[in-house]
Design a protein around this motif. Sequence first.
Motif, short mmCIF file in Angstrom:
data_model
loop_
_atom_site.label_atom_id
_atom_site.label_comp_id
_atom_site.label_asym_id
_atom_site.label_seq_id
_atom_site.Cartn_x
_atom_site.Cartn_y
_atom_site.Cartn_z
N THR A 143 123.19 -54.57 -24.40
CA THR A 143 122.00 -54.37 -23.56
C THR A 143 121.35 -55.72 -23.24
N ASP A 144 121.35 -56.64 -24.20
CA ASP A 144 120.80 -57.98 -23.95
C ASP A 144 121.60 -58.69 -22.86
N PHE A 204 120.74 -57.03 -19.54
CA PHE A 204 119.42 -57.40 -19.04
C PHE A 204 119.43 -58.83 -18.49
N TYR A 262 117.64 -52.91 -13.29
CA TYR A 262 118.21 -52.69 -14.62
C TYR A 262 117.83 -51.30 -15.11
N ASP A 285 118.36 -48.58 -18.28
CA ASP A 285 118.91 -48.24 -19.59
C ASP A 285 118.43 -46.85 -19.99
N GLU A 335 116.08 -45.74 -21.92
CA GLU A 335 114.63 -45.55 -21.89
C GLU A 335 114.15 -45.30 -20.46
N ILE A 336 114.66 -46.12 -19.56
CA ILE A 336 114.23 -46.02 -18.17
C ILE A 336 114.71 -44.71 -17.57
N TYR A 387 113.77 -53.60 -27.31
CA TYR A 387 114.31 -52.98 -26.10
C TYR A 387 113.29 -52.10 -25.39
N LEU A 388 112.29 -51.57 -26.14
CA LEU A 388 111.26 -50.74 -25.51
C LEU A 388 110.43 -51.56 -24.53
N ARG A 440 111.35 -54.35 -23.20
CA ARG A 440 112.24 -54.76 -22.12
C ARG A 440 112.35 -53.67 -21.06
N SER A 441 112.48 -52.43 -21.50
CA SER A 441 112.63 -51.33 -20.55
C SER A 441 111.37 -51.15 -19.71
N ALA A 487 111.23 -53.98 -17.31
CA ALA A 487 112.30 -53.85 -16.31
C ALA A 487 111.92 -52.84 -15.24
N PHE A 537 112.31 -60.49 -26.88
CA PHE A 537 112.73 -59.09 -26.81
C PHE A 537 113.42 -58.69 -28.12
#
Lengths: 343, 343
Positions: free
Chosen positions: A159-160, A163, A173, A175, A177-178, B76-77, B79-80, B83, B119
């Motif tokens: 994932t890094d 991103f 981007y 993932d 969560e999105i 990652y949260l 980041r999401s 993003a 992140f």
Amino acid sequence: MSDNNINNIDNSINNENKSSNYDAKTIAYNLAKKIYELDSNVYESVGSELGRVFIGDADKCLDKLSALIYTNPHGYLLRSEVALVGNMARTIKDKEAKSKFMRQYNDILNEIAELPHGFGSVDILDTSISELNVSNFHRNNNDNRMIICISRTEGSAGTDIGFALADKLRLNYYDAEIFKDLVIRKDAEKDARWKSKKIDLSHEMINPEKARRFSRNHGLPANDAAFFNESEILRELAEKEDFIVIGRCADVILKNNNIPHVSVFITAPVQQRARRIMELEKIPYSKALKRLVKLDKKRERYYKFYTNNIWGQAYNYDLCINSASYGIDEAVNLILRVINRDK
Amino acid sequence: MSDNNINNIDNSINNENKSSNYDAKTIAYNLAKKIYELDSNVYESVGSELGRVFIGDADKCLDKLSALIYTNPHGYLLRSEVALVGNMARTIKDKEAKSKFMRQYNDILNEIAELPHGFGSVDILDTSISELNVSNFHRNNNDNRMIICISRTEGSAGTDIGFALADKLRLNYYDAEIFKDLVIRKDAEKDARWKSKKIDLSHEMINPEKARRFSRNHGLPANDAAFFNESEILRELAEKEDFIVIGRCADVILKNNNIPHVSVFITAPVQQRARRIMELEKIPYSKALKRLVKLDKKRERYYKFYTNNIWGQAYNYDLCINSASYGIDEAVNLILRVINRDK
């Protein structure tokens, strides 16, 4: 047409066959002779401890070699014999002699390439896959679409890498969560549409809440509905934008919908991944290991269930990268080189 | 040191902790505010059907977001969330507004990168692997070594790709056939050395033929001896030349001997490989399929036996390529790009 004429044609065909047969054998013999002579000359020039490739009676060697060229039962045998001569020629110290022999070697390779069966090479290209592969698109500048699907094992920094790649390519981007967020919004939209229909259900034996959920989920269990909603979102996104997507079986969904993309699987040795999770989450190694095994199993099951493919098998992706060999930054650069966007 | 002094130091440490604590929280809050404001502005500008990322009471949103930045339980949260704002900003039609917001977005990414935990990014690089990886060597022009190990499934055209790559890079090419030849020569050399010793064995109860074989094979069974002889040849080759080697567990042998190389696994979907063998060998599909399954199993066992690794698992190689996605020529070009030799 008279019988005579037919006979004439028959004869001419026979003659042609015979002569082309004869030609092919001659070509094979002449080529064998060239290879044999190059081997002798290279051996003389290199004085190699490894000795020459074709040893023993010259006539027998030539017969064997030309039969190999003519019949080509296994292209790789001829290739190996010729490669040995080439390998030896490359060790010649004298630059002039080396370049002369390498020229002759390349001429031989070219002659072999022109044979009807060459090294017995048949391409492995699957056009149904390759035509969807955006990393092949540099040949066609008109199509600048860029969708990259990244699948990854837990802790591999997939994932890094995704991103960082999105950031470098200025791509959207997506993932898990999105996607969760997008699915909630999609549900809300559907609910709104459902309400706006204002159907009077009071006279039917239907629970309105159940009916709403049925409409939202196409009558599917919640998990399956989430998957199908995600697929729908992915297709809609692909129509209007370029992006990078992490997981979600996106590679298979896009392939099944004939949407061009490149699929990359990112992984690393399990010890390295466990160490990384340990550092990230400040948990013991054993706990990190347990977590990654559990999460990988979950992903494997999910992928199998929705795609019937085996997760993480190299033949299911265009490319697999061992992130431990490259690190995050260099893995990003590597993908950029692969998709011809490193300039 | 007096008690007073110690107290003073304690106080100053406490103050420092408190103030750096305070600073970190302030930094997190200010950054949260920037993200929240960018989200509002982007939402206004795009009038998105998807709505804005941070919904509801502004104070609560800011508290949640700054806590996420400050504590960073899962990088990652954050980041999401960020993003999503970026994704939305990219959809803005007005070029000027878009470029303004993307600048702000990039500033936010940079600020996050400067946070102590960013992140939550920890690299996955394994220096013991990466330092042996020749495809990383473009950063260091002094070292031009190039050894490429190609492992491949049957029918994937891995040997064809390897041979074409050797031809393009003007590297020596070693495959199973050539190795067989080299091992025979090595045995002959050893036999010659054995004979030259001219040891008188007549007074001992030793069969001279057995003694010769023992000397040649280091007392190992013939199969193991062949493997160890091949390993020895490989190490000797690596000392004096660059090359491409197909199979022979070369990746593991080179890794165990700390010899820089890049390891590539080439495969393709089984149907595509069976079709290719069918075409090459003019045999029925079912027979081609049987053959490839048998040969792959043999390779898997060989690899497992001599390396204790699982053959074909992506984490055992630097890179895996699906040759059906690229075809022979493009797979060669891809590898050239990966190892920075495409210019």
